[in-house]
Design an enzyme around this catalytic site. Structure first.
Site, mmCIF file in Angstrom:
data_model
loop_
_atom_site.group_PDB
_atom_site.id
_atom_site.type_symbol
_atom_site.label_atom_id
_atom_site.label_comp_id
_atom_site.label_asym_id
_atom_site.label_seq_id
_atom_site.Cartn_x
_atom_site.Cartn_y
_atom_site.Cartn_z
ATOM 1 N N LEU A 70 0.894 -1.162 0.000
ATOM 2 C CA LEU A 70 0.000 0.000 0.000
ATOM 3 C C LEU A 70 0.927 1.205 0.000
ATOM 4 O O LEU A 70 1.575 1.515 0.995
ATOM 5 C CB LEU A 70 -0.887 -0.020 1.248
ATOM 6 C CG LEU A 70 -1.915 1.096 1.410
ATOM 7 C CD1 LEU A 70 -2.910 1.097 0.258
ATOM 8 C CD2 LEU A 70 -2.640 0.960 2.735
ATOM 9 N N SER A 71 1.030 1.857 -1.139
ATOM 10 C CA SER A 71 2.093 2.838 -1.365
ATOM 11 C C SER A 71 1.982 4.044 -0.443
ATOM 12 O O SER A 71 0.913 4.350 0.099
ATOM 13 C CB SER A 71 2.067 3.309 -2.824
ATOM 14 O OG SER A 71 2.260 2.216 -3.695
ATOM 15 N N CYS A 72 3.108 4.739 -0.284
ATOM 16 C CA CYS A 72 3.161 5.954 0.534
ATOM 17 C C CYS A 72 2.091 6.941 0.068
ATOM 18 O O CYS A 72 1.970 7.211 -1.130
ATOM 19 C CB CYS A 72 4.519 6.639 0.409
ATOM 20 S SG CYS A 72 5.951 5.574 0.492
#
Length: 392
Positions: free
Chosen positions: A92-94
């Site tokens: 779950l990307s930044c």
């Protein structure tokens, strides 16, 4: 953890982005979309946390507080959602990077958008919030991830089509596309991404796991050109060989030679613009900054390790004109980095935003200052028609 407690973590993350200026002024829709589509609704029940030695599971059922803190850790913190052979393969990307890349994409209502790399589905949901129902198609190579993302998207009320397939091939059956975005890093831009985009269409993708680039497709559809937009660290395409780490390369050929190094090694730890320029000039040299143990400022003498993932290595130590390079293997990596560093300094130390890329069906190159300058390090003349008139 209660909805109320999630709210506190969400507000803290939003405030941190406000303080650091990471909410883009030209795309106010992004803050509304993030508020409407919270990260925790797209996070799987098991996340993975690095302990310094290994990844350990953090489960929502047994450690809800720790799980929530991973989801909402900070603007520049991703949450690892999948391991493959002990290595992170999806996340779950930044939030800060997601928002920055979507701002660079410049999506408008009604645009047809192709996303490559569905992951958890959060990025696709944010895109659909802007483009509208039925306007976003996402391609995911992992069938299990794709199915889980479909479920989360349905639960969130996001009308997104998710296909299982190789993102490098794009999605020709549903194109052409006004916007194309990749959520994994590539070193070479797959031509189908450009071929399936409309003339004037925009593509955003992480390049070389260090910066993200936005390209605009030419009116004739035979090239795409654009500028580096910012820093982004993303996982590579699934199946990319990981390569050996510094210790394996060093231990295979431990004997090396030492010499003075004329630059302050601390810059390789602290200067993102220098690191990006070295990535452009020496794309196969991996720079691994880190402090050395022992007494002294910042925990010891600055140390930077270099390797090529194959047979050559170097280690740089020291600062303030007293640095030393020790290197081994068939290549002299410290010499190569010094040469590239000298080039960057002679050019006036251009920031990463002065770099860009041009892609054609059979050739791509990175330039500095404008496409007419030609590839970095070569500088041939190129036709005027290759100049980009698109905004950054």
């Amino acid at each position: 953890m209660s909805v109320r407690e999630f709210g506190g973590l969400r507000r803290r993350l939003a405030a941190a982005m406000e303080t650091s200026g990471e909410w883009p002024e030209r795309s106010p829709w992004l803050r509304d979309a993030v508020e409407a589509l919270p990260r925790h609704a797209f996070a799987p029940d098991r996340l993975w946390q690095w302990t310094g030695h290994a990844y350990v599971p953090v489960d929502r059922a047994t450690a809800p507080d720790s799980w929530a803190r991973l989801v909402y850790a900070g603007p520049d913190d991703a949450a690892v959602t999948q391991l493959t052979d002990g290595v992170p393969s999806s996340s779950l990307s930044c939030q800060g990077v997601v928002v920055d890349m979507l701002d660079s994409l410049r999506v408008e209502p009604g645009h047809r958008v192709l996303e490559l790399g569905t992951g958890t589905g959060w990025n696709a949901a944010l895109l659909a919030h802007r483009a509208g129902p039925g306007r976003v198609v996402s391609v995911e190579v992992d069938a299990e991830l794709a199915e889980a993302a479909r479920g989360r998207l349905r639960a969130a009320g996001a009308d997104v089509t998710v296909h299982v397939g190789d993102g490098a091939e794009g999605c020709p059956e549903d194109g052409p596309w006004d916007r194309v975005i990749a959520t994994y890093a590539v070193d070479e831009v797959p031509w189908p991404w450009i071929a399936q985009a409309r003339p004037g269409g925009r593509l955003v993708f992480p390049w070389g796991r260090l910066g993200h680039v936005a390209l605009t497709v030419a009116d004739d559809g035979r090239s795409a050109t654009g500028w580096v937009q910012g820093l982004a660290t993303f996982m590579p395409a699934r199946g990319t060989p990981p390569g050996a780490d510094w210790w394996h390369v060093h231990d295979a050929r431990p004997h090396g030679t030492a010499r003075p190094f004329p630059h302050d090694v601390r810059a390789l730890r602290d200067d993102a613009h220098l690191l990006f320029a070295l990535r452009v000039a020496r794309p196969d040299v991996i720079v691994v900054p880190g402090p050395a143990p022992g007494p002294g400022p910042s925990g010891g003498e600055p140390v930077v390790r270099l390797h090529d993932g194959a047979a050559s290595w170097a280690v740089l130590t020291g600062h303030d004109g007293a640095a030393v390079a020790r290197q081994g293997g068939p290549r002299r990596l410290a010499d190569e980095v010094e040469s590239a560093w000298d080039w960057w300094t002679a050019e006036g130390s251009p920031p990463l935003y002065d770099f860009g890329m041009t892609v054609t069906p059979d050739h791509s190159f990175v330039w500095c200052g404008g496409p007419e300058a030609g590839p970095v390090g070569e500088r041939p003349a190129f036709p005027e028609t290759w100049k980009s008139s698109a905004p950054r």
